[in-house]
Design a protein around this motif. Structure first.
Motif, PDB file in Angstrom:
ATOM      1  N   LEU A 165       0.776  -1.259   0.087  1.00 63.42           N
ATOM      2  CA  LEU A 165       0.189   0.068   0.013  1.00 63.42           C
ATOM      3  C   LEU A 165       0.809   1.228   0.114  1.00 63.42           C
ATOM      4  CD1 LEU A 165      -3.099   0.999   0.055  1.00 63.42           C
ATOM      5  CD2 LEU A 165      -2.840   0.929   2.643  1.00 63.42           C
ATOM      6  N   ALA A 166       1.932   1.275   0.610  1.00 64.36           N
ATOM      7  CA  ALA A 166       2.948   2.241   0.822  1.00 64.36           C
ATOM      8  C   ALA A 166       3.418   2.753  -0.820  1.00 64.36           C
ATOM      9  CB  ALA A 166       3.986   1.822   1.455  1.00 64.36           C
ATOM     10  N   THR A 167       3.757   1.562  -1.564  1.00 71.92           N
ATOM     11  CA  THR A 167       4.153   1.900  -2.660  1.00 71.92           C
ATOM     12  C   THR A 167       3.119   2.183  -3.640  1.00 71.92           C
ATOM     13  OG1 THR A 167       5.588  -0.079  -2.684  1.00 71.92           O
ATOM     14  CG2 THR A 167       5.203   0.716  -5.119  1.00 71.92           C
ATOM     15  N   SER A 168       1.735   2.067  -3.531  1.00 68.92           N
ATOM     16  CA  SER A 168       0.740   2.372  -4.302  1.00 68.92           C
ATOM     17  C   SER A 168       0.212   3.774  -3.921  1.00 68.92           C
ATOM     18  CB  SER A 168      -0.586   1.710  -4.057  1.00 68.92           C
ATOM     19  OG  SER A 168      -0.430   0.136  -4.593  1.00 68.92           O
ATOM     20  N   LEU A 169       0.504   4.310  -2.711  1.00 69.82           N
ATOM     21  CA  LEU A 169       0.038   5.633  -2.202  1.00 69.82           C
ATOM     22  C   LEU A 169       1.224   6.715  -2.311  1.00 69.82           C
ATOM     23  CD1 LEU A 169      -1.615   5.044   1.243  1.00 69.82           C
ATOM     24  CD2 LEU A 169      -2.846   5.613  -1.092  1.00 69.82           C
ATOM     25  N   GLY A 170       2.382   6.014  -2.771  1.00 68.61           N
ATOM     26  CA  GLY A 170       3.497   6.930  -3.009  1.00 68.61           C
ATOM     27  C   GLY A 170       4.020   7.494  -1.637  1.00 68.61           C
ATOM     28  N   GLY A 171       3.828   6.927  -0.666  1.00 62.79           N
ATOM     29  CA  GLY A 171       4.362   7.354   0.802  1.00 62.79           C
ATOM     30  C   GLY A 171       4.880   6.241   1.618  1.00 62.79           C
ATOM     31  N   ASN A 172       5.150   6.512   2.953  1.00 63.45           N
ATOM     32  CA  ASN A 172       5.838   5.540   3.838  1.00 63.45           C
ATOM     33  C   ASN A 172       4.552   5.169   4.909  1.00 63.45           C
ATOM     34  OD1 ASN A 172       8.518   5.846   2.727  1.00 63.45           O
ATOM     35  ND2 ASN A 172       8.578   7.834   3.881  1.00 63.45           N
ATOM     36  N   ILE A 173       4.569   3.911   5.025  1.00 66.19           N
ATOM     37  CA  ILE A 173       3.800   3.265   6.174  1.00 66.19           C
ATOM     38  C   ILE A 173       4.658   2.574   7.271  1.00 66.19           C
ATOM     39  CG2 ILE A 173       1.706   1.867   6.498  1.00 66.19           C
ATOM     40  CD1 ILE A 173       0.672   2.477   3.802  1.00 66.19           C
ATOM     41  N   ILE A 174       4.316   2.797   8.456  1.00 64.78           N
ATOM     42  CA  ILE A 174       4.928   2.059   9.490  1.00 64.78           C
ATOM     43  C   ILE A 174       3.865   1.275  10.265  1.00 64.78           C
ATOM     44  CG2 ILE A 174       6.896   3.780   9.759  1.00 64.78           C
ATOM     45  CD1 ILE A 174       5.356   4.742  12.256  1.00 64.78           C
ATOM     46  N   THR A 175       4.461   0.226  10.649  1.00 65.56           N
ATOM     47  CA  THR A 175       3.379  -0.484  11.330  1.00 65.56           C
ATOM     48  C   THR A 175       3.856  -0.661  13.022  1.00 65.56           C
ATOM     49  OG1 THR A 175       3.042  -1.962   9.661  1.00 65.56           O
ATOM     50  CG2 THR A 175       2.375  -2.800  11.781  1.00 65.56           C
ATOM     51  N   GLU A 176       2.788  -0.424  13.855  1.00 68.71           N
ATOM     52  CA  GLU A 176       2.825  -0.314  15.307  1.00 68.71           C
ATOM     53  C   GLU A 176       1.984  -1.183  16.003  1.00 68.71           C
ATOM     54  OE1 GLU A 176       1.774   2.806  18.344  1.00 68.71           O
ATOM     55  OE2 GLU A 176       3.491   3.782  17.213  1.00 68.71           O
ATOM     56  N   ASN A 177       2.821  -1.967  16.989  1.00 70.92           N
ATOM     57  CA  ASN A 177       1.829  -3.022  17.861  1.00 70.92           C
ATOM     58  C   ASN A 177       1.609  -2.471  18.938  1.00 70.92           C
ATOM     59  OD1 ASN A 177       3.953  -4.952  15.834  1.00 70.92           O
ATOM     60  ND2 ASN A 177       2.094  -6.269  16.253  1.00 70.92           N
ATOM     61  N   ARG A 178       0.033  -2.267  19.350  1.00 73.23           N
ATOM     62  CA  ARG A 178      -0.168  -1.736  20.628  1.00 73.23           C
ATOM     63  C   ARG A 178      -1.162  -2.855  21.205  1.00 73.23           C
ATOM     64  NH1 ARG A 178      -0.398   3.742  22.260  1.00 73.23           N
ATOM     65  NH2 ARG A 178       1.192   4.815  21.106  1.00 73.23           N
ATOM     66  N   SER A 179      -0.456  -3.909  21.999  1.00 76.16           N
ATOM     67  CA  SER A 179      -1.544  -5.081  22.117  1.00 76.16           C
ATOM     68  C   SER A 179      -2.139  -4.962  23.473  1.00 76.16           C
ATOM     69  CB  SER A 179      -0.622  -6.290  22.140  1.00 76.16           C
ATOM     70  OG  SER A 179       0.632  -6.342  22.959  1.00 76.16           O
ATOM     71  N   GLY A 180      -2.850  -5.638  23.908  1.00 69.45           N
ATOM     72  CA  GLY A 180      -3.370  -5.716  25.270  1.00 69.45           C
ATOM     73  C   GLY A 180      -4.842  -5.691  25.441  1.00 69.45           C
ATOM     74  N   ALA A 181      -5.520  -6.198  26.466  1.00 66.17           N
ATOM     75  CA  ALA A 181      -6.636  -6.227  26.857  1.00 66.17           C
ATOM     76  C   ALA A 181      -7.671  -6.743  25.667  1.00 66.17           C
ATOM     77  CB  ALA A 181      -7.230  -4.969  27.039  1.00 66.17           C
ATOM     78  N   GLY A 182      -7.162  -7.851  24.832  1.00 58.95           N
ATOM     79  CA  GLY A 182      -7.704  -8.471  23.833  1.00 58.95           C
ATOM     80  C   GLY A 182      -7.884  -7.771  22.815  1.00 58.95           C
ATOM     81  N   GLY A 183      -7.269  -6.586  22.447  1.00 58.52           N
ATOM     82  CA  GLY A 183      -7.144  -5.887  21.218  1.00 58.52           C
ATOM     83  C   GLY A 183      -7.698  -4.352  21.893  1.00 58.52           C
ATOM     84  N   ASN A 184      -8.249  -4.178  23.010  1.00 58.51           N
ATOM     85  CA  ASN A 184      -9.016  -3.166  23.262  1.00 58.51           C
ATOM     86  C   ASN A 184      -8.085  -1.765  23.316  1.00 58.51           C
ATOM     87  OD1 ASN A 184     -11.649  -3.951  23.322  1.00 58.51           O
ATOM     88  ND2 ASN A 184     -11.522  -4.584  25.527  1.00 58.51           N
ATOM     89  N   ILE A 185      -6.970  -2.057  23.806  1.00 60.76           N
ATOM     90  CA  ILE A 185      -5.930  -0.908  24.032  1.00 60.76           C
ATOM     91  C   ILE A 185      -5.549  -0.256  22.588  1.00 60.76           C
ATOM     92  CG2 ILE A 185      -3.644  -0.350  24.537  1.00 60.76           C
ATOM     93  CD1 ILE A 185      -3.701  -2.381  27.115  1.00 60.76           C
ATOM     94  N   GLY A 186      -5.174  -1.011  21.633  1.00 58.94           N
ATOM     95  CA  GLY A 186      -4.997  -0.481  20.417  1.00 58.94           C
ATOM     96  C   GLY A 186      -6.084   0.176  19.485  1.00 58.94           C
ATOM     97  N   ILE A 187      -7.483  -0.861  19.677  1.00 52.61           N
ATOM     98  CA  ILE A 187      -8.469  -0.352  19.101  1.00 52.61           C
ATOM     99  C   ILE A 187      -9.043   1.110  19.463  1.00 52.61           C
ATOM    100  CG2 ILE A 187     -10.943  -0.777  18.456  1.00 52.61           C
ATOM    101  CD1 ILE A 187     -10.158  -3.688  18.628  1.00 52.61           C
ATOM    102  N   GLY A 188      -8.888   1.207  20.857  1.00 52.69           N
ATOM    103  CA  GLY A 188      -9.217   2.494  21.540  1.00 52.69           C
ATOM    104  C   GLY A 188      -8.292   3.433  21.258  1.00 52.69           C
ATOM    105  N   TYR A 189      -6.920   3.329  20.941  1.00 53.87           N
ATOM    106  CA  TYR A 189      -5.932   4.282  20.675  1.00 53.87           C
ATOM    107  C   TYR A 189      -6.475   4.835  19.321  1.00 53.87           C
ATOM    108  CZ  TYR A 189      -1.711   6.123  19.049  1.00 53.87           C
ATOM    109  OH  TYR A 189      -0.605   7.008  18.374  1.00 53.87           O
TER     110      TYR A 189
END
Length: 340
Positions: A72-96
């Protein structure tokens, strides 16, 4: 509430003229806002995009997110970083992400936890229907019921017989309480009338490592992280929970084939943005994501990693969310799992 416009301020104009002028002013303001939004979308992205994964690295959602981000980064012509924010069954990252700036630079790749958690927890830090703008339904994968080969269990029938002969002896690992693998395990217990102890871990790979290390005798996991261990013979796959057998695991039956009607419990992956993200940005992300997923080499890569590509846009994802939130709420209730 709209502000009342006193006619005495405009002694030479009728009330209709005053209201019409006010309406034109409001319309001009809205048009101006749309132009600003369009201008932002036209220059998008002009800085790195962050995709948040609300689970531990190397799990199925992380695998999907990183494959998507790279192309997707190549298609959009930009940079994409992936960040893991785990915890509470996914609620922490989703809420963030739910409370992030809705500018298209913080996105979420999540699993079915997004639709499961509202039924699993008494309170979650997001509303699945109002706090996000759906972008794309990426793919789905069945869950798989696994056994340590040293256990000597090679079929679901043998698992049930062992569990009935030795109550409370067996246990199974899952990626965490309330995940679709966990709920698949609980569904099996209800359907077969057996009792095996659930041992939750903080992600798919920790659960699989526990099984490989002999910490547990069984596991239920999404297929992607388990697939290489099944192929190598390190783990024995007893059944998959999808609608059909997996293309290169032809000897592994589905639970439906084994007589468990309606036992379909898949883990889907989805891309979402915070609500109020400019529609032009959402539309561009959706179009580019679907284009990436439809490339034959990407479909093959994802299939080899245990994903069946879906590539549905915002409307398809929105429909899936509307169906699955009440579906999983019902399964959770039937399993006797009380919201925490």
């Amino acid at each position: 509430m709209s502000e009342e416009i006193p006619e005495e301020k405009y002694p030479h104009r009728s009330r209709r003229q005053v209201l019409r002028a006010a309406g034109l002013a409001i319309g001009a303001a809205a048009t101006s806002q749309l132009r600003v939004s369009g201008a932002r979308a036209a220059g998008y992205p002009d800085r790195p995009i962050k995709i948040v994964v609300p689970f531990a690295p190397a799990g199925p959602t992380d695998i999907m997110a990183r494959i998507l981000a790279q192309h997707l980064a190549t298609s959009l012509g930009g940079n994409i970083i992936t960040e893991n924010r785990s915890g509470a069954g996914g609620n922490i990252g989703i809420g963030y992400v739910a409370h992030a700036e809705p500018d298209g630079y913080t996105l979420l790749v999540t699993s079915s936890a997004y639709v499961v958690n509202p039924g699993l927890y008494a309170k979650v830090p997001y509303d699945p229907t109002t706090d996000f703008a759906p972008i794309a339904e990426l793919g789905t994968s069945p869950n798989v019921i696994l056994a340590d080969p040293r256990l000597g269990i090679t079929t679901i029938g043998e698992l049930i017989a062992r569990a009935k002969a030795h109550p409370d002896e067996l246990n199974y690992a899952s990626p965490g309480a309330g995940t679709t693998p966990h709920l698949s395990g609980e569904f099996l217990k209800i359907a077969a009338g057996i009792d095996i102890t659930h041992v939750p871990f903080s992600g798919a790979m920790p659960a699989i490592q526990a099984l490989l290390g002999g910490v547990t005798q069984l596991a239920v996991a999404a297929l992607p992280p388990a697939h290489p261990y099944i192929e190598s013979g390190a783990l024995k796959a007893l059944a998959v929970t999808g609608a059909h057998r997996w293309f290169d695991l032809k000897d592994v039956p589905t639970m439906v084939e084994l007589g468990y009607q309606n036992f379909i419990a898949e883990t889907f992956q989805a891309l979402l943005a915070p609500a109020k993200t400019p529609p032009e940005i959402v539309a561009r992300l959706a179009a580019q994501s679907i284009e990436v997923l439809q490339r034959p080499e990407i479909r093959e890569q994802l299939l080899n990693n245990g994903f069946e590509v879906i590539a549905n846009g915002p409307d398809g994802l929105r429909r899936r969310i509307a169906i699955e939130v009440p579906k999983w709420r019902d399964i959770i209730a039937r399993a006797g799992i009380k919201p925490v």
